[in-house]
Scaffold this motif. Structure first.
Motif, PDB file in Angstrom:
ATOM      1  N   ASN A 181       0.814  -1.217   0.000  1.00 48.43           N
ATOM      2  CA  ASN A 181       0.000   0.000   0.000  1.00 48.43           C
ATOM      3  C   ASN A 181       0.848   1.268   0.000  1.00 48.43           C
ATOM      4  N   LYS A 189       2.081   1.792  -3.451  1.00 43.74           N
ATOM      5  CA  LYS A 189       1.003   2.298  -4.314  1.00 43.74           C
ATOM      6  C   LYS A 189       0.804   3.799  -4.116  1.00 43.74           C
ATOM      7  N   THR A 197       3.408   6.077  -5.787  1.00 39.51           N
ATOM      8  CA  THR A 197       3.351   6.267  -7.237  1.00 39.51           C
ATOM      9  C   THR A 197       2.657   7.573  -7.587  1.00 39.51           C
ATOM     10  N   LYS A 252      -0.393   7.818  -8.369  1.00 42.31           N
ATOM     11  CA  LYS A 252      -1.475   7.552  -9.317  1.00 42.31           C
ATOM     12  C   LYS A 252      -2.805   7.461  -8.571  1.00 42.31           C
ATOM     13  N   GLU A 270      -4.098   3.881  -7.995  1.00 45.97           N
ATOM     14  CA  GLU A 270      -3.405   3.153  -6.931  1.00 45.97           C
ATOM     15  C   GLU A 270      -3.894   3.620  -5.553  1.00 45.97           C
ATOM     16  N   GLU A 325      -7.293   2.268  -4.860  1.00 36.00           N
ATOM     17  CA  GLU A 325      -7.230   0.856  -4.476  1.00 36.00           C
ATOM     18  C   GLU A 325      -6.866   0.700  -2.996  1.00 36.00           C
TER      19      GLU A 325
END
Length: 158
Positions: A96, A99, A102, A104, A107, A110
């Protein structure tokens, strides 16, 4: 001499681990005896201002705010995606964190989706609670900058 910048004053951007903001200025500063051009960014979270050297903007993963078309796909993923609940909390925390780094939107969405689902099933540990709060704040900060988004679409991420 005119310089071509990747971003312009007034552009809405996302800075990973900090959320969304707006480029307020491009200034030349001398720091440690070295003159450089800097983007001056007003972040929406925490009323913070950051300065990033224009030459390091690509390596910082700063990107433009997502548009409404891409957001529709992200909403679908958020509402219908599946999480991998077989990971240990340490593995999940690392995945996590990576993610979120990044920058993004997908991500980050999510991470929020997965942690919110876990929260319904069991109590999150302190680190994951904080991660959920931060990821949710980053997500909402970007959603607020997307042109054409409705209040109901933003609420779908709450």
């Amino acid at each position: 001499m005119e310089v071509d910048y990747l971003f312009q004053i007034g552009d809405n951007i996302v800075y990973p681990m900090h959320g969304a903001g707006i480029i307020k200025a491009i200034e030349e500063k001398e720091i440690s005896g070295k003159k450089q051009q800097y983007y001056v960014i007003k972040m929406s979270i925490g009323n913070m201002q950051v300065m990033i050297p224009t030459g390091k903007i690509l390596s910082s993963n700063i990107r433009p705010v997502t548009d409404i078309i891409a957001l529709k796909n992200i909403i679908h993923i958020f509402q219908h995606g599946e999480s991998d609940s077989l990971l240990s909390w340490k593995q999940r925390y690392k995945v996590n964190t990576d993610k979120i780094k990044t920058g993004k939107l997908q991500e980050c969405a999510e991470v929020v989706r997965d942690l919110m689902q876990m929260k319904k099933e069991k109590t999150l540990n302190t680190s994951e609670k904080k991660m959920l709060d931060n990821a949710h704040e980053f997500l909402i900060s970007e959603l607020g900058f997307i042109k054409g988004i409705t209040e109901n679409q933003i609420k779908s991420f709450c």
